[in-house]
Design a protein around this motif. Structure first.
Motif, PDB file in Angstrom:
ATOM      1  N   ARG A  67       0.821  -1.219   0.000  1.00  0.00           N
ATOM      2  CA  ARG A  67       0.000   0.000   0.000  1.00  0.00           C
ATOM      3  C   ARG A  67       0.851   1.263   0.000  1.00  0.00           C
ATOM      4  N   PHE A  68       1.993   1.216   0.698  1.00  0.00           N
ATOM      5  CA  PHE A  68       2.873   2.375   0.807  1.00  0.00           C
ATOM      6  C   PHE A  68       4.135   2.130  -0.010  1.00  0.00           C
ATOM      7  N   THR A  69       4.678   3.224  -0.564  1.00  0.00           N
ATOM      8  CA  THR A  69       5.924   3.153  -1.316  1.00  0.00           C
ATOM      9  C   THR A  69       6.847   4.286  -0.878  1.00  0.00           C
ATOM     10  N   ILE A  70       8.058   3.932  -0.493  1.00  0.00           N
ATOM     11  CA  ILE A  70       9.059   4.929  -0.129  1.00  0.00           C
ATOM     12  C   ILE A  70       9.983   5.143  -1.323  1.00  0.00           C
ATOM     13  N   SER A  71      10.355   6.388  -1.549  1.00  0.00           N
ATOM     14  CA  SER A  71      11.256   6.711  -2.651  1.00  0.00           C
ATOM     15  C   SER A  71      12.074   7.936  -2.266  1.00  0.00           C
ATOM     16  N   ARG A  72      13.080   8.225  -3.056  1.00  0.00           N
ATOM     17  CA  ARG A  72      13.895   9.402  -2.751  1.00  0.00           C
ATOM     18  C   ARG A  72      14.403  10.038  -4.035  1.00  0.00           C
ATOM     19  N   ASP A  73      14.655  11.329  -3.943  1.00  0.00           N
ATOM     20  CA  ASP A  73      15.260  12.097  -5.016  1.00  0.00           C
ATOM     21  C   ASP A  73      16.478  12.793  -4.403  1.00  0.00           C
ATOM     22  N   ASN A  74      17.632  12.205  -4.575  1.00  0.00           N
ATOM     23  CA  ASN A  74      18.832  12.735  -3.926  1.00  0.00           C
ATOM     24  C   ASN A  74      19.253  14.088  -4.486  1.00  0.00           C
ATOM     25  N   ALA A  75      18.897  14.351  -5.716  1.00  0.00           N
ATOM     26  CA  ALA A  75      19.233  15.656  -6.296  1.00  0.00           C
ATOM     27  C   ALA A  75      18.486  16.783  -5.585  1.00  0.00           C
ATOM     28  N   LYS A  76      17.321  16.444  -5.027  1.00  0.00           N
ATOM     29  CA  LYS A  76      16.503  17.436  -4.323  1.00  0.00           C
ATOM     30  C   LYS A  76      16.564  17.272  -2.815  1.00  0.00           C
ATOM     31  N   ASN A  77      17.333  16.290  -2.347  1.00  0.00           N
ATOM     32  CA  ASN A  77      17.398  15.997  -0.911  1.00  0.00           C
ATOM     33  C   ASN A  77      16.005  15.741  -0.338  1.00  0.00           C
ATOM     34  N   MET A  78      15.251  14.925  -1.028  1.00  0.00           N
ATOM     35  CA  MET A  78      13.879  14.634  -0.633  1.00  0.00           C
ATOM     36  C   MET A  78      13.649  13.127  -0.539  1.00  0.00           C
ATOM     37  N   VAL A  79      12.862  12.743   0.436  1.00  0.00           N
ATOM     38  CA  VAL A  79      12.361  11.375   0.539  1.00  0.00           C
ATOM     39  C   VAL A  79      10.842  11.453   0.611  1.00  0.00           C
ATOM     40  N   TYR A  80      10.193  10.517  -0.039  1.00  0.00           N
ATOM     41  CA  TYR A  80       8.739  10.543  -0.130  1.00  0.00           C
ATOM     42  C   TYR A  80       8.146   9.245   0.422  1.00  0.00           C
ATOM     43  N   LEU A  81       6.903   9.349   0.861  1.00  0.00           N
ATOM     44  CA  LEU A  81       6.138   8.176   1.238  1.00  0.00           C
ATOM     45  C   LEU A  81       4.773   8.291   0.562  1.00  0.00           C
ATOM     46  N   GLN A  82       4.580   7.506  -0.475  1.00  0.00           N
ATOM     47  CA  GLN A  82       3.290   7.448  -1.158  1.00  0.00           C
ATOM     48  C   GLN A  82       2.408   6.457  -0.430  1.00  0.00           C
ATOM     49  N   MET A  83       1.268   6.912   0.030  1.00  0.00           N
ATOM     50  CA  MET A  83       0.365   6.074   0.805  1.00  0.00           C
ATOM     51  C   MET A  83      -0.944   5.917   0.057  1.00  0.00           C
TER      52      MET A  83
END
Length: 121
Positions: A67-83
């Protein structure tokens, strides 16, 4: 900022979706792992998901797997959690944290203030 800063929480109906974001300095995101945790009132803190520095490895709690997906964009220094497919029992304050170790055994020492997620039935 040095400490992670979470955003994207809110009120959503059961079955709906939210995407949480975690922003921090490059130094913070150069740590081995970044993870998401949650804590509901009166309950213990619960691990949700973690992602390695490169993004190649991820790890999920059984309660959110699929149900949840974790991802990251190192160029933007961001981590996401899609729920997705949110349930009322997902209601909690969600925290982003960075630390040392592996996705399945991280030791987190840099924590954000959290963002509230409320799922209505």
């Amino acid at each position: 900022q040095v400490q992670p800063v979470e955003s994207g929480g809110g009120l959503v109906q059961a079955g709906g979706s939210l995407r949480l974001s975690c922003a921090a300095s490059r130094r913070t995101f150069s740590r081995d792992v970044t993870g998401w945790f949650r804590q509901a009132p009166g309950k213990e803190q619960q691990f949700i998901a973690a992602i390695s520095r490169s993004g190649d490895s991820t790890y999920y709690a059984d309660s959110v797997k699929g149900r949840f997906t974790i991802s990251r964009d190192n160029a933007k220094n961001m981590v996401y959690l899609q729920m997705n497919s949110l349930k009322p029992e997902d209601t909690a304050r969600y925290y982003c944290a960075a630390g040392a170790g592996t996705v399945g055994g991280g030791h987190y020492d840099s924590w954000g203030q959290g963002t509230q997620v409320t799922v209505s039935s």
